[in-house]
Design a protein around this motif. Sequence first.
Motif, short mmCIF file in Angstrom:
data_model
loop_
_atom_site.label_atom_id
_atom_site.label_comp_id
_atom_site.label_asym_id
_atom_site.label_seq_id
_atom_site.Cartn_x
_atom_site.Cartn_y
_atom_site.Cartn_z
N THR A 1 13.40 36.50 35.81
CA THR A 1 12.96 36.79 37.17
C THR A 1 13.18 35.56 38.03
OG1 THR A 1 11.27 38.37 36.47
CG2 THR A 1 11.00 37.44 38.65
N ILE B 1 11.97 33.99 41.62
CA ILE B 1 11.08 34.13 42.77
C ILE B 1 11.70 33.34 43.93
CG2 ILE B 1 8.74 33.83 43.64
CD1 ILE B 1 7.76 33.78 40.73
N THR C 1 11.22 31.81 47.30
CA THR C 1 10.12 31.42 48.20
C THR C 1 10.65 30.95 49.55
OG1 THR C 1 10.05 29.08 47.57
CG2 THR C 1 8.79 30.61 46.19
N VAL D 1 12.30 38.54 43.15
CA VAL D 1 11.02 38.82 43.81
C VAL D 1 10.94 37.87 45.00
CG1 VAL D 1 8.51 38.63 43.54
CG2 VAL D 1 9.91 39.39 41.62
N GLU D 2 10.51 38.37 46.14
CA GLU D 2 10.34 37.48 47.29
C GLU D 2 8.86 37.17 47.48
OE1 GLU D 2 12.70 38.26 50.87
OE2 GLU D 2 13.62 39.88 49.70
N GLU D 3 8.55 35.89 47.61
CA GLU D 3 7.15 35.49 47.84
C GLU D 3 7.15 34.25 48.71
OE1 GLU D 3 3.97 37.00 46.98
OE2 GLU D 3 3.81 35.57 48.64
N ILE E 1 1.74 32.99 45.68
CA ILE E 1 2.71 32.46 44.70
C ILE E 1 2.14 32.41 43.28
CG2 ILE E 1 2.20 30.00 45.21
CD1 ILE E 1 5.68 31.44 44.37
N ALA F 1 2.47 35.82 41.88
CA ALA F 1 3.88 36.14 41.66
C ALA F 1 4.38 35.47 40.38
CB ALA F 1 4.72 35.71 42.85
N ALA G 1 5.51 37.45 36.99
CA ALA G 1 6.88 37.23 36.52
C ALA G 1 6.86 36.71 35.08
CB ALA G 1 7.60 36.25 37.44
N ILE H 1 12.15 29.57 40.17
CA ILE H 1 11.61 29.58 41.53
C ILE H 1 12.55 28.81 42.44
CG2 ILE H 1 9.62 29.05 43.00
CD1 ILE H 1 7.89 28.98 40.50
#
Length: 226
Positions: free
Chosen positions: A34, A36, A38, A59-61, A67, A70, A74, A83
Motif C-alpha cells: 500500500t 499512502i 500524503t 490511499v490518499e491521506e 495519518i 491510515a 495499511a 508513505i
Amino acid sequence: MPVIAAFNSKGGSAKSTAILVLADALARRNATVTVIDTDPQRSIANGREGATTSTVQVVEEQSSTGIHRAIREASERSAFVFIDMAGFTSDMRTPVVSRADLMIVPMQPSPEDARLAARAFALIQSDEETLNRRIDKKILWARTVPNMIQRVERRIMQEINENDIPAFETHLNERSAYKAMVLDAVPLAEVNRDEFNGVEKAIENADRLAAELVEHILAKQGEKAA
Ligand SMILES: Nc1ncnc2c1ncn2[C@@H]1O[C@H](COP(=O)(O)OP(=O)(O)O)[C@@H](O)[C@H]1O
Ligand SMILES: [Mg+2]
C-alpha cells in the motif's frame, strides 16, 4: 509490515519516483503493497491513472489527524507500507516519524541538495528527540548516470559517508523510463518499450534497489530480535 517513508523538504528530489519504483518492484514480486499519498499534489494518485495491472493499493491521506489510522489500516492488510510525503510537510512529519520503520531521504549528489538534505535529517532528528524514538534513516542517491559518476558527485557522496550517514549502495539512476512511467501514469513494467528506451535497464535498477531494501529491513529486524 514495515512502514517506509520518503522525506526531503526539497521538492523534486525524487521522493515520489522512488516510492513508485519501489512499490511496483515489490508488487511485481507478489508482495502486498500500500502506498499512502500524503502530498496535496497527489503525485502518486495521479501517477496511477493509466490502465494498470498493478496490485499496489494507493490511499490518499492529507490530514495529520488521519495519518495514524491510515498507517494502521495499511499495515494490517499489506506486507509493505510506503508513505510519500510533500516537500513542505509541517504537521505531517512528526506523526510519520512516530510510525515509520525507515525514512528514505532521496537526494542528488549536488552541493545544494546535500545542504537541503542535511536540513531534512535535522528535522527528522528533532522529531526523534521529541518522540524519544530512534528511527532508521537512509539516503538514496538519485538521478546518477550509471558508470558516469562525476568527480564532484563522488566527493559529495564520500563526505556524507564520512559523516556516518548511511546510504543505499544502489542508486536510483537517471532513466527516462522513470519519467515515462509518470507521463503515462502506469507502473514501470507497463511503460511502452516501443516508444521509450531503457525500460529493461530501469526495471533492473528498480529490482536491485528493492532487493537491497528488503535485505536491509530483514537485517534490521534480525538486530531487533537479537
Ligand atoms: N531517477 C530519475 N530518472 C529520471 N527522472 C527522474 C528521476 N527521479 C526523478 N525524476 C524526475 O524529476 C522530477 C521530480 O521527481 P519527483 O519524484 O516528483 O520528486 P519529489 O517527489 O521529491 O518532488 C519528476 O519530473 C521526475 O520524473
Ligand atoms: Mg513528490
